[in-house]
Every structure is written in C-alpha cells, then in structure tokens.
Motif scaffolding. Structure first.
Motif, PDB file in Angstrom:
ATOM      1  N   ARG D  49      -3.084  -2.183   3.105  1.00 53.68           N
ATOM      2  CA  ARG D  49      -2.786  -3.299   2.005  1.00 53.68           C
ATOM      3  C   ARG D  49      -1.465  -2.636   1.067  1.00 53.68           C
ATOM      4  N   GLN D  50      -1.615  -1.513   0.847  1.00 52.68           N
ATOM      5  CA  GLN D  50      -0.741  -1.197  -0.192  1.00 52.68           C
ATOM      6  C   GLN D  50      -0.060   0.222  -0.074  1.00 52.68           C
ATOM      7  N   VAL D 231       6.605   3.580 -18.517  1.00 48.30           N
ATOM      8  CA  VAL D 231       5.668   4.620 -18.872  1.00 48.30           C
ATOM      9  C   VAL D 231       4.227   4.447 -18.237  1.00 48.30           C
ATOM     10  N   VAL D 232       3.544   5.327 -18.083  1.00 47.34           N
ATOM     11  CA  VAL D 232       1.977   4.953 -17.587  1.00 47.34           C
ATOM     12  C   VAL D 232       1.012   5.813 -18.672  1.00 47.34           C
ATOM     13  N   TYR D 242       2.378   7.725  -7.678  1.00 44.51           N
ATOM     14  CA  TYR D 242       2.244   6.833  -6.827  1.00 44.51           C
ATOM     15  C   TYR D 242       3.392   5.979  -6.981  1.00 44.51           C
ATOM     16  N   VAL D 243       4.027   5.336  -8.354  1.00 44.96           N
ATOM     17  CA  VAL D 243       5.077   4.448  -8.388  1.00 44.96           C
ATOM     18  C   VAL D 243       6.353   5.198  -7.967  1.00 44.96           C
ATOM     19  N   LEU D 246       6.348   4.496  -4.239  1.00 44.57           N
ATOM     20  CA  LEU D 246       6.662   3.243  -3.918  1.00 44.57           C
ATOM     21  C   LEU D 246       8.232   2.747  -4.065  1.00 44.57           C
TER      22      LEU D 246
ATOM     23  N   ASP G 175      10.598  -6.925  -3.977  1.00 47.20           N
ATOM     24  CA  ASP G 175      10.994  -5.671  -4.017  1.00 47.20           C
ATOM     25  C   ASP G 175      10.424  -4.989  -5.381  1.00 47.20           C
ATOM     26  N   ALA G 195       0.015  -6.960  -5.012  1.00 52.40           N
ATOM     27  CA  ALA G 195       1.721  -6.599  -4.881  1.00 52.40           C
ATOM     28  C   ALA G 195       1.471  -5.124  -4.167  1.00 52.40           C
ATOM     29  N   ALA G 196       2.323  -4.936  -3.352  1.00 52.43           N
ATOM     30  CA  ALA G 196       2.475  -3.571  -2.584  1.00 52.43           C
ATOM     31  C   ALA G 196       3.588  -2.843  -2.982  1.00 52.43           C
ATOM     32  N   CYS G 197       4.439  -3.421  -4.124  1.00 52.10           N
ATOM     33  CA  CYS G 197       5.611  -2.734  -4.552  1.00 52.10           C
ATOM     34  C   CYS G 197       5.279  -2.333  -6.190  1.00 52.10           C
ATOM     35  N   PRO G 198       6.379  -1.776  -6.774  1.00 54.32           N
ATOM     36  CA  PRO G 198       6.046  -1.271  -8.233  1.00 54.32           C
ATOM     37  C   PRO G 198       6.072  -2.835  -9.051  1.00 54.32           C
ATOM     38  N   ILE G 200       6.127  -3.985 -12.986  1.00 56.96           N
ATOM     39  CA  ILE G 200       6.581  -3.365 -14.292  1.00 56.96           C
ATOM     40  C   ILE G 200       5.882  -4.323 -15.327  1.00 56.96           C
ATOM     41  N   ASN G 228       0.107   1.095  -9.327  1.00 53.69           N
ATOM     42  CA  ASN G 228       1.486   0.792  -9.206  1.00 53.69           C
ATOM     43  C   ASN G 228       2.115  -0.001 -10.330  1.00 53.69           C
ATOM     44  N   VAL G 229       1.233  -0.060 -11.521  1.00 49.90           N
ATOM     45  CA  VAL G 229       1.861  -0.592 -12.729  1.00 49.90           C
ATOM     46  C   VAL G 229       2.337   0.364 -13.563  1.00 49.90           C
ATOM     47  N   THR G 230       3.648   0.087 -13.874  1.00 50.63           N
ATOM     48  CA  THR G 230       4.196   1.142 -15.305  1.00 50.63           C
ATOM     49  C   THR G 230       4.478  -0.052 -16.447  1.00 50.63           C
TER      50      THR G 230
END
Lengths: 250, 250, 250, 250, 250, 250, 250, 250
Positions: D49-50, D231-232, D242-243, D246, G175, G195-198, G200, G228-230
């Motif tokens: 999926r990802q 930022v994380v 991981y980002v 991607l 994207d 989602a499979a992309c970055p 924000i 995948n979240v920043t």
C-alpha cells in the motif's frame, strides 16, 4: 582577533598569487580547522579563533568517545583540556589517555593544563546554597584554566540578607560577578543591584516542586529588575565562566 | 565604584566621630538615596552607584506618573533621562516636562541628554529581521546615551547566511555584540561562533505560531552551543545595551 | 522581634561611643550572624531573629555536609535541630553526630530537641489521601518542635465529603489549618469554606497523569474561591508548619 | 499506488458479478489486510500500500511481543524487518526468531533484509553533535533498508560554522537532507538556507536545562526562517528517513 | 466561630424538640444561608460564619448582575459591600444602587461601608514597583474595610536594596506583611528574611516577556527560601488582605 | 440512589423522635460511613451510595497499607476488592490477606470477587496500539467486576484505518465505547464519528518526544470534533470503566 | 543547484587569475546577493539559489516597509512577488507600487506574477474545517505561483470519516498532500495512512480551549503514527506550499 | 443505530444485484452523505447516523458562511438548527435565513426547531459561579433541542458548601449531571462524590491569574478523585449536553 577573516584573506591572497587553485582552496577551507574522528569534528582552531580551547561536555557521549576527543585536543596542542559533566567512569577513561590529569568528583570535571594564560581581571563567584556547589566549582575550574582570578563565596542566600555583608567588599572590586542560584534565583537581582559591573546569572536545577528543575530560577533571573544581569542556561557554570573570562580580557 | 560600601563607611565614620547619632544615621540611610514621589521612589544615586542613570519603563504606569518620574530624574541632575515602551501619549507627556526631549516613534522611546559620557568601546548590534527593528533601536539609543559607539546591521537572517559576510569585519573589531532576533533566534548561535568577544542575545517577540511570543528564540539562545552567548529577557534591548556599556567600560 | 534593626542600632551606638571603629564594625556585621563551614554559612542567629532555628533540607547535599551543618547548629545552641528530605544514609550520618536524635523513615526526617517552646495555639493538619502522609508528618514534626499543638486527620478526600464530618469540630476550634493534598487539591477549597481561620494549602506531588507532579493541586489551591487560603510550594509541609507556628504565636 | 481504492474496486466487482455476497465481502474487508496476534494487528499490506514494510517500535512492548511481531512480518513476506528503540534483551529476542538478523547497539536497532529496493536518490544526513549519533544512525539504517543512498556527516555544529564547508558539496547534490540536532536545533535553519531541496529536521533530546528534552530544538526548527524545512517528532530519525525515501522515489 | 456547626446543632435541637420536622429542616438548611437571585446565590451568612462579608468580583458579570448582587448584600445587612475588578461602567452601576458608595479608579474598586470592625493588628503592605499600585490598593481597601490598620510602602524594588532601609522599622512592628510584586517577585524572599511574622506574597501580572503575566513572580515566591512566605493567586490583593485580617484577629 | 440524603433524613427522624440527641447524631454522622485505619479512611458505604465498591490505587502507598485497606474492604463486605497500579510486591502482599485473589501482571492488578452484579449493557474497549495494553486491561477487569460485558479490540491504529473495519459491527451494537490511545490520540475522534453512543477517551502515556507522557493524546481527545467524546485522566482506564458501567446501568 | 558553491568557485577563479584582489572579492561576496534597504536586506538571488523568489511576511512590518520590499523584489526581476499576512492597509500599499497586483482578502495575500514556472507535479490540499480556509488558500496561492498544480478539498473532518471517500481518488494520484487542520489535527494521521506519498501537516490556530492556538494540532501531527507525515509551524501554509513545490520538482 | 454499516451493506447488495456498478457505487459513497458548499461539507445524515443534527460553531467563520450552512441544514430537513458562539452580527444573519429562529444573547446562540424528540431522562446542570452562565445556558439549549429535560442550578460554589444542600434532591434523581465551573473546578469533585450517575465536567475559561483561561479547572476535573467524572474541552457546554443526551437515551 578575527581569525576567520584573516585566514580567509590569507587564503584568497595565496589563490591570487596562483599558489593554490580553487579546488585546493576549497579543500583547505573544509579540511583545516578541525580533526575529523568520524563521530566528532574536534575544533583545534578554537583557541586561536576565540581565545579558549574547546572543552568536552561528556553527557551523551560514551567514555571511549570522550577519551578520544580529549586525546585529540591534547595532541592538537590545546593549552588545557577540560571535560565536564563527567561521571567516575568517564573521568577514569580520560585520566588513562591524559596521565597527568586532575579531577574533582563533586564538580564532575577532569582536566589537564599544559599552559594557562596570564591572569587578567577578577571574577567573583557566589552561590545561594550549598547544593549549588557542583555548578559553582565547574565554573571556577573553567575560569582558572583560562587565566581568570576567581574568588568564591558559597551559601549566601537572599533569605538571610545579612550574609551578603561579608561579600560586599569583593563585589566592589570585581570586574565581573557570577551568581549561581536555584529555587527562585533571587540572589541575582540582589547582587545585580549592589554591583556596578556585569553580573552573569547561572540558574541551577537545585530545588523541588515549583522550582521545576531550574526553570523558576532561570525566569527569575531573566526578569530581574537589575539591568546589569544576563543569564546562561540552567547549570551552565561552564558558559558563565567563559564569558567572565572574555569580559576580563577586554 | 563601590558606592554603597564607601557611603556606609563614611556614615559609620561620622557616627564614630559623634557627628551623627544612631537615629539620624538610620534616617539618612533610609532617606538619602532616592526621592519619594509616593507612588515611586526615584533612584537619584544610581548614576553614582552604577554608572548609569535610572531609566523609566513606561508600561504599566500612567502618563502622569511617567512624566513626574522623568521630571524628578531631570531635577536630580541625571546625565540623561530615557523613557522606553512609551506610546504617543506618554511621549507627549514627557516632552511637556522635558521641553528639549527627542523621541523615536518606532523605538517607542523619548529622551533628553544633559551630558553623555565619553565614548568607550564598540558595540555591534545585529537584527535577524526588519520586524526586530524597534527592539534594536531601543538598544542603540540606550547605549549611545551611555557613551557607547554603536554600529547597526539589520535583517541579517541565518537562512541567508551569505548576508552575514558584510558583517564579519565589524564582528572582528567589536568589543561586544548584541544580537536581536525572534522566531528561532538562531542568529545568536551563528554570530557567537564567529565573534571572539561576549555576545548578548536579545530574543524578540517577533514571529507567530510556535515562536510563542519570543519563548522559542529565548530558549534557542539559552541552549546555544556558542558558549560566549548570554541572554536577556524577551524584547529587553534596553538591558542588553546597558551590559554592553558596562563591558566596554572595563 | 526586630533583631536585625536592634543589632544595627546597638552596633551604631558602640561605633558612636568609639568602642569600635568602622573597619571592625563592618567585620562584625559580616562575621557574626553565621558560622562559615566553607560550603555552608550556618545561620545561628535565626532563632533569635525569627523565632525558629534554621532547619536543614538534605536534598542536594552530601551526607557529610548535612551532618556537619547539623552539628554546627547543635553546637551553636539551637533549640532543636531538624533535617528533612533525608534518606536512610543521611539519617544515619546525622544520628552519628547527634547521638540522641530521633527519626521517622516515612516522613524522611531526623531531629534532636534540646528545648521546645511552650505550646501556643492549635494547628489542625488534614490530608486528602494516605499517600500524602510523608508530607503531612514532616509538617507535624516541624510544628511540634516549634511548640505548636497539632491535631492530624488523614485521608479526608473531597470525593467522599461525608468523611469531613468528623473533622468539623476540630476545624472550628483551630487557629490555623494546614491542608495537604495532591491530585486536584480540591480539599483546600472545601476546608477553606468551612473554617474561619487562615488555611495553608500544601499541594503534594501525589497523583499521576494530569496531576503533573503536584502542579494541578498547586494551581487548584491558588485559584480556590475560598479567600482564606494561601499556598506554599509543592510538598513543602515544612514551610506550612512554620507559618502555622508564626500565626499561632501572634 | 492507490492500493486501498484498487482493492475496494476489485472487491465491488466480484460482488457485482455475484462471486461474493455482502457478508463475505465485509468479512474479507475486515480480515485481509493484517494478521491478528491478539495484542497486535500486524499490517502485512503496508509494503504494497505504501511502498515500505511496517517497522516495529520496541518501546512499551515486551520482548516476547516484539519477537512475535517481527516473526509475523517475516512470515508475511516483508522485504525487510526493522525493530527500533530496542534494548539488548529485545535485540536478542529478535535475533532468536530471525537468525540472520544484524544489529547495532548504538542505534538500538536490529534488522533482517530479504530484499532491498533498488537505490533511488541521495539523502544527506547531518548531525550537530556526537551525542546525536544514535538518532542519526537509526535514520541511516531505515533509509538504506528502503533503498536510499545515504551520506552521513556527524558533529557539524553551527557554533563552528566553518565545519559546514566540507558538507557544502554534498548539500548541493542531495535530493533531500535530514538534519539531526538537539539543543537549539539551529543547524536546520542554516542548512535550510544553503540547500535547494527539502530539508527534514529531526530535533533530538540531546541537551540539558532549557533544551527540555528536545522541545527547544523542535520549536527552533518549526520557526526556522528557511521555508524548505519540515519537522518530525523528537528523536524520530525513523520517520525522517521514511519521508526522505518517499521524496527520492517520486 | 464555628457558625456552621452551631447552626447545625441548633437545628438538630429544634428537630429533637419536635419544633421542626425533617422535611422543614432540610428546606431550612437549603434555603437559609443565601439569597437566590437566579443567576447568583448571595451568601448573606458569610459575615457571621467567617467574619467578613462576601465581596463581589465584577469580572465576567454584567453591570446589572453586579449591581443586583451589591444591592442584595446591602439589603442583607452586610457591614460593608465591596466590588473589585470593576471598570467605570460597573462602578457607576453600583453607585446607582448604593448612593453613598466611594470608588477608586486606579484600584478598580467601589465600596460602601455601614460599619467597619474595630482595628486589630497592623498589616504592612509593600510593592516592588509603581505599576503594582492597583493590586496594592485593592488589598489596602479590603483590609481597611475589615478593620485592619494598614501601612503602605510603594516602589521598594530589590534591585535598589537600600530603598528597603526606610521600611525596616515598620517590618519589625508588623503582625503580617503583604508583598506585592511582579517580574521576578524577589522582594518576597528578601522581606521574608527580614520579617519575623507571616509574609503573604501577591505576585502581579506586571512585567513583560519571561514574566509571563505573573507566572514567574508566582513561581519565585513559591520557591522562596524564606519559609515564612505563603502565596496567593496572581493579582489577588483581595485574598491577601483577607488572610492578613484573619491573622491579625487571632 | 440518594444514600446520603436518605441517611440524613433517617437520622433527623430519629433525632426528632428523641431517639438520639444532637451530640450522638453528630458523632454517628462522623463515625458511620467509613472505617478509620489511622492512615486511611476506608469507604465501606460507597457500594451502597454509588453502586460500586471503593478500589485501591496502590501507587504512593506501602505494601502494608495497601494490604490493610484491601482487608478492611473485604471484611466490610465489599462485593469485590480491586487493587490497581500494583507491582509484584504489592500484589503478593494483597494475595496474602485475600488468599483467593487473582492477579494480572501486565495490567498490574490484583482482585478478589465475592459477588459480581448481573451483566448490564455492552462496553466495547479499543486500543490504538499494543503498548496501550496495560491500561486497556485494567479497564476491562474493573468493568467486568462491576457486571459489564466487555468486548476488546487491540492495536486498531488510525494510520491503518482499514483495521477499523472489523470493529465496526461491535461499534454499532455498543452501549458505550472506551478508546485507549497514546501518541496523538486520534483514534477517539475517528471512533467518535463512527459510533452513535457515548465514547470515553483514555489517553495513555505511551509514546515519546512530543507525546509528553500522554499530554498530546489528552489534548487531542479534548479537542476532538466528534462531540460524543468525553475524556478521563491519562492512563485512567479504571475511571473510564466505572463510567461505562454507570452508563450501562441507566 | 548549488548556487553558493558555484559562485564561490567562480569568484575564487577570478581571484586566481588576478582579475579581482582579495579586498574586492570580500566586498563582492558581501555586496552582491541582496539589496540593502537599511531596514531590510532583500534577497534578490534566492530565486536563482533556491528556485523560488523570496516572499514577504507582512506581520511586524509597517505598510511602507512592505511596499518598499515588494518594489525592490519587483525591480530585482523576481518571477513573482507575494505578500502574506497582509491586512487591507498593507494590501493597498502594495497594490500602489505593483499596479497589476491581485489580492485575496480571506487569504490575506496580495501578489503580482511576471512569470510562473511550468507546472510540475500535483499537490492535493485538504482542510479539516471551513475555518481553516485562510491558511489553505495562502498555501494554494503560493504553490500556484511556483508552478504547482493544486487540487483543493475543504471541510473534510475526521469525525465524519465518510466525507473522505470523495477525496480518495485524488489522494492516490497526488505527488504530495498538504493537510491543513486545527483542533486535534487528527486529519493528518488519517490521510497519512491513506496516501503513499509525503504528507505535510499544517496545524492551524483554529479552535478554542485546549486547542491552545494550534499547539494541540501541532503536537498531534508530530506524534502521528503515520510515518509519512512531516510538520510545519502553526498556520504556515506558505512553508508547506514551498516544500510541496520542491518535492514536485525533483 | 449502525447507519454506516447498514448503508454499506445495502449498497453492496445493490451492487451484487447489478443495480449499480462499482464506479457508481464509489460515487454514491462519496456524494451522498453531505452537501458540498465549497467551503463546507454539511453533514445532512448525522441526525440519521448519530441521532442529533449537526450544529454550527460560528467562531472562525464569516456571517455569510454560517448563514449558508444553517440554511443548508434547514433545507436538508434537520429537526433543529443550532448555531453557537455567535455574536450579534452572526445571529442577525442566521435569523434572516431562518425567519422563525430564536436567540439568546448571553448564551451567544441562535436556533430554530422544526421538531424536538420526545423527552427522555433528566440532566441536572450546575454552575459554580454567575460568570459560568453563558456556557451553562449553551448546554441547556442544546440539550433541550435534543429532547432532554434539564434542571439548572447556578452559582453553587464549593467554598460555600452549604449552598449545595438545595441541589441534593435533584442530584439524587438525575440520570446525568453536568458541572460547569472555572477557577479550580473543584465543584466537579464534590458533586461527583454526591451523585451516583455519570458526571460530565465542563471547565470554563472564567477566572484570572493561575486559572490560565480554564486550564486549571480542566486539570482539576481530570484529576478528580471522584471516578464518575469525565471531562470535555474548556467552555464546551455544547459537547457535554450532547453526551448527556446520549446517556439519557440509552
């Protein structure tokens, strides 16, 4: 001193004279000022650039890393090597690579001095309570290694303001005062009002409950009505000593 | 200078010689060093004691109170009278009692100078962004009134580090640097690493969201790895200027 | 009592009569009121000045330091010597230098009493839960050593308000009430509404999650609608007991 | 990739063709995408999926639980199995169920790789100090297992900005930069101003006093004036890696 | 005084003598001690129960509500009616229903006194700065209405500690001291060390930046080393005055 | 149930009939509803008054105190005795005084049940991650001892929202849902939007960095857009279970 | 792009060839890359160096300052000039110096575009509620001026998760996704899992009470389990749009 | 009710019978449950799905947006339309589109009711002080529109605990209690101990100083020792009313 700019101008001159080309210049710029241990870039030029050798904060590093950095500084010709926030294991590891090193368990410091600058100026260092001792003595050691004369007064709390009387004569001849205090940090305000020179406040994590690990002392010092007070991080006796030294050298 | 101790010794001498008795001595001790306006005790001796006249923070006081204090300082012979954090009403009220006073709307300051000390030392004052201007100029005015030469560089943010290049020559000849910055306050760390003198960080309340009215800049400056950085309260350009002056006088 | 002023007047008189000169006066002022152990200035005059001997907070001091301070107080003639926040090692170290000392493991206290003032007034001390016991008993011991009669009620939480019934008669005859509570600290508000005398709230670090180590209890007590409530630091049973004693002595 | 939608469309098609009825469809929807271990639902479809297999955060889980989840992922055909925040006991437990696993004590990680995707893009990973190493290397391992080329620069603090010179060439060829820094986190701002690609800031809990376990670095990075910085969470090298992956795959 | 218990015993006696039955007793218990205005339950018994009439905090109430409550208190026979935190509109509304009322714009208070108790005890009230005036005078008015003699000293900041000298004689004859201070709140610690009676600290919201609307002063007072200091809410001069009165009455 | 009022009316009746006099009535009021162990007042009436026996939070109490309270509850006839937050030592101490007690190491609970009420209603309890298990199972045990049927779903995180599908059927038949989640606590919002009954959020201290020991989950649940969500203290599975039981009994 | 390094190499080459000497080189280094307006150093090279022209944050600047900076950017040849956080006065001042400028009152932005880069990539921008609109549209405008195609979905809150269904197709072809949400910020976690992309996250200051002006949303996004979240600063739609653009350009 | 699942099953059945194909099914799933106004997706199904129509929080929306949403809900057949946090302008805008609407200035609400469900259960709503009125009445209006009988008691503060007596009879017959309180929020704990049903605490932003805009009340309620208390966001009377309704419907 302007080390960086001087170095840059010198390098540009060499480039202009064709003695080095752009690629080499870049490489020298990148490679010269520190020694790369992989996990650490030891700043061997700081003594030239800022007048004091880099010191080592042991917290968060393994004993092996600390010892390797200390050794690199020593081999790089540092006037003195100082390791702070060092527990017994770290201190032992450093003494192994710097055989003549001295240490101080209460101040959690270990150091070796090849050469100490000539004494300049007087820093008076005052603590509010006995428990502030470790931070106070870390500051004292750092300043003495950098050539500053230090007079120490411990346990001069504001709640017994008459205890300040014996400190007054030293306050009036100081070039810079370092105040080390936890809890409410009120000593910085009182000393700030009595001294006519810069006062550096070092809040400490001493206290309980609403002292929040030094935050209350920090905030109290920052909001002091004595406008000759500046502040450093909680427990940062080290930094206060360094600034005291810079002030004394001017 | 040791004003307090000297005064105390003098008084004790007079007492010993029988020139004043204990009751009078106590009264003099209590009555001399300030002028009591009821709502304010104006410190007329601070200039003697600490080398700089008291200044007036207008915030939280009525225009009438501010004007009365300004007038008392002027009548007390202060070398200069400076009122900060003064809105238009307050500035007008001060100008009424001090007819020759100058003011600066952006810096929210109004001042009158009878005599400014001879210039000693150079303070370089740098801001990270245009919005830091009011704090920067409050600092500049304070320092100039106290006899410090000031060079100003505005909008020298860390995110465009090449903008620092033009500041480098001034950094290397400064006796003290004042860095005024909001948001992350990172400019203090970078300047701290480039300068070889004391750097005083002034976090400002400029910014939004996670800048929390200056708290982030404050914390960033306190935790700077450049150990020549000390910090004052948020937006306290005034205090930074005073310490810069003290350093320059040493 | 006015010790400081009296002492100052006396000293000024001696100076006036020529019995001491200024230098000696300053020295006496500086040297008299405490004993300097180097790491600590033991306040031997506090009992004269404020009616209660200095006590020793063991936290942050080494066992050797605590024992030395306790011994100095004892040798200085303190009516009682009390050490708080003392773990087993510290308590043992103190018992070694004060052979007759008593101790209480749960209250983490050790003490020796040469003379306790005559009883004056009644302090009722109430805790919200069993876990508040250590703070409650530290307060009780301190107050009893200062000559205050203490009645204790433990585990009288607000969520079972009927448990307060048995406390009511003591509340109505108290001269001062000390409320020791963690979590939401709501007991102070309820007791404040029932008592007609001053109520001193002692928030404790008892609780979990949103009690934030006593902060929630502290804030709750500070914002109590009962306007006879004042507050001391988190876990500061010691201070509450001292104020209760002062109130009872009036 | 749109796995979820595709799967949903496919299932709806089968339903429409009468190949599955509503009850079965619901059951499949509920049952397929993970394996239920009772205490954990292992996401075996995430890689589909990802594009990256689920990894295991060991903190808060027993060694038995971690080992069981790792085994389930391995049996489910994950391209790689990575366990982070794993102490020695956990790492041993994982190596027992995944005999070929590698581990790294400093990064507190253990992993086994069946297949690593082809390399795409370059991530430059920079740390401010030696103590940031564990977080930096957790990030490096994660990114390499996902097929990203990584270049590492350690101990490039902002207070010695000349140390950045050797990093510049790599910054200019990076597709994404990861900055790992504690204390004031100022390195992210400076790097953000030098790089023309996305910069991911990882604040670390390295520091003391006013660094508040990484909060100051976090806030500093969030308020950076360099607007290419995101930022994380504190110490979340894992997420940054991981980002970065991607971004490099786009 | 034990109002509640006495009342309860009396009621139980009447019930026992058959003069009231259970239902009536419950109703009386519920109905007696206050007057229900719908939006407010005005406590007419507080003066009996706790020795001081209820006062009205105007903040958050409409002018009409405040006036109605003030009128109910007046009609209920309160010795004095005091409304605090009252802007001009509220003060006018109160003066309309209480024609003889006095008011004080700076203290934001309006009040009418039918009878003030005989004077008992002396409260010394000290402020650190001119801007603390409104809180100081709210405290003074409240205490005077409750029959406490008050001596006021304004603008006695800690940074000019010589200004404290004129206050010393009053400190030594006080039964209770109220210290009103913003910024770092350090005045409470210093006064606490000089006075031998209870000291009540009132942190104020005066200040800027790291004073955080009074939080720093609050924390500083809570962590004071002077253990005769207790603390009330930020800007709560009202509560401090009430406790000072209670102490003086003992 | 109105236990308190009923009891009060009954007592008043007896008083009215002359069967008890006022003094005895007060004493009975004070003495009846709990058993005083000195350090604890065990509430034996809570089961009558609020439908559930008191339970014991072991944190902050000594093993001996916990065992004594458990024994008192058992001797007082409690339907069940439950001790939570109990480490191995405490659990052993309880099992010694309650020989038939069961325990659960992961949920840190020990309990003995004499009689469990008849089952009423269905509570669905869902956790976001495996690490939330201890809190989830504390909740389950508490609810089951009070007669609530519980269905458990673990590790249903929001980041893999398809995992929620298998939970949907149970959500639609629940009378109350308990959501146990750390980190961002977002599961409560999502479940709140899917369920048509009350949802009780239990934030947990699971997480690292910016999860701040459960504060972020707590704040997230409090600001949920799903308005059927209410929240309890961090890690307070116990309280959530109790409210779920009360809801189910209505 | 490596602008800085390239420029540095070029300059060094010129120096080497004798075309410029060291002093001139330093001057050029200092003087070239920005235009100094006194109160601002306008970065005219940013578009070359980082691919996007500098934009102007109006907050904290006077309308005159903003207009002057906007004009300097326009005269410096910026592809587009964008002013954000601009109230009506500022927008009017900008339109006066940039006659063709467009503005958007709700997004508080004004801009003029000379040339917009060719479209690259798709950014999907989603908001949780209607009140997040201003931040969302600031992000959209910034991204469109930088050549990114944007699809917008507003008011897609997590509490009505079925509203996400219509967004799914766009999520799968994006994207990069920008999630704009206040309150608990939970939308970022849910979208991150789909989602499979970055992704924000832009926390907004929308909300009340425990949303603390965006802090809760910020913390929730930082602790999201979707890795995948920043995250960017509160209300920083501007920064999110810029990073989305950088990602799309790779 | 299980609306979502039922709907899903129904849709799947239609798909299975060939009545809709996959593309249409997806579209219906996406398009049905709300009405898209561009800036808002109005949830017309919530009344079916969760038993209560969506209400509108006006804060952060323009009057035009609020009116449009209110109109859409009305046209969508909502049983009642309620707008909260609405100032005078917004209330007028709503009354224009919903001619028969009622409003309440103090509760800042405007509403129109087409049909109110039959009354089920009793909610007792109690406030600590007069200033909590707006939040209390917002809760009352919401609950009454959803068919809950409400009894209101205002100004029942904990500091005058005898005022609770008149509330006791209603407490014992309530199915759910809502406690609305600012400052220390202690009323929730006391009521929690007296009631045998669920108690929902609504902290309010009423208070000053250390009440921190409702945070202290929030924390106090969360840490209440009464375990039947759950909590909602500060000032969220709306949410508390909704949960009270759900509980009463069970």
């Amino acid at each position: 001193m302007g080390g960086l700019q001087a170095e840059l101008e010198a390098l540009l001159d060499e480039v202009r004279r064709g003695e080095v080309d752009a690629a080499d210049a870049l490489e020298r710029l990148a490679g010269l000022p520190y020694r790369d241990l992989g996990f650490a870039r030891v700043d061997l030029h700081r003594e030239l650039r800022q007048g004091a050798p880099e010191a080592v904060l042991a917290e968060g590093k393994t004993p092996e890393q600390v010892a390797a950095i200390a050794k690199a500084l020593d081999e790089g010709g540092a006037g003195s090597v100082l390791v702070t926030r060092a527990d017994a294991t770290v201190r032992a590891a450093v003494r192994e690579v710097l055989p003549g090193a001295q240490d101080d368990a209460r101040a959690r410091a270990v150091w070796a001095a090849r050469s100490v600058p000539e004494t300049a100026g007087l820093a008076v260092m005052i603590s509010a309570g006995t428990s502030d001792g470790p931070v106070l003595h870390e500051a004292r050691i750092r300043a003495e290694l950098l050539g500053t004369e230090v007079v120490v007064h411990e346990d001069v709390g504001v709640a017994g303001i008459h205890r300040l009387a014996s400190v007054l004569p030293d306050l009036t001849r100081a070039d810079c005062v370092v105040v080390v205090a936890g809890m409410d940090g009120a000593l910085a305000s009182v000393v700030g009002g009595l001294a006519a020179c810069p006062v550096i406040g070092v809040p400490t994590s001493v206290g309980y409950g609403a002292s929040f690990g030094g935050v209350t002392a920090l905030l109290g010092m920052l909001t002091s009505c004595a406008s000759n007070v500046t502040v450093v991080n909680i427990d940062n006796g080290f930094g206060a000593a360094y600034v005291a030294t810079l002030i004394n050298r001017i």
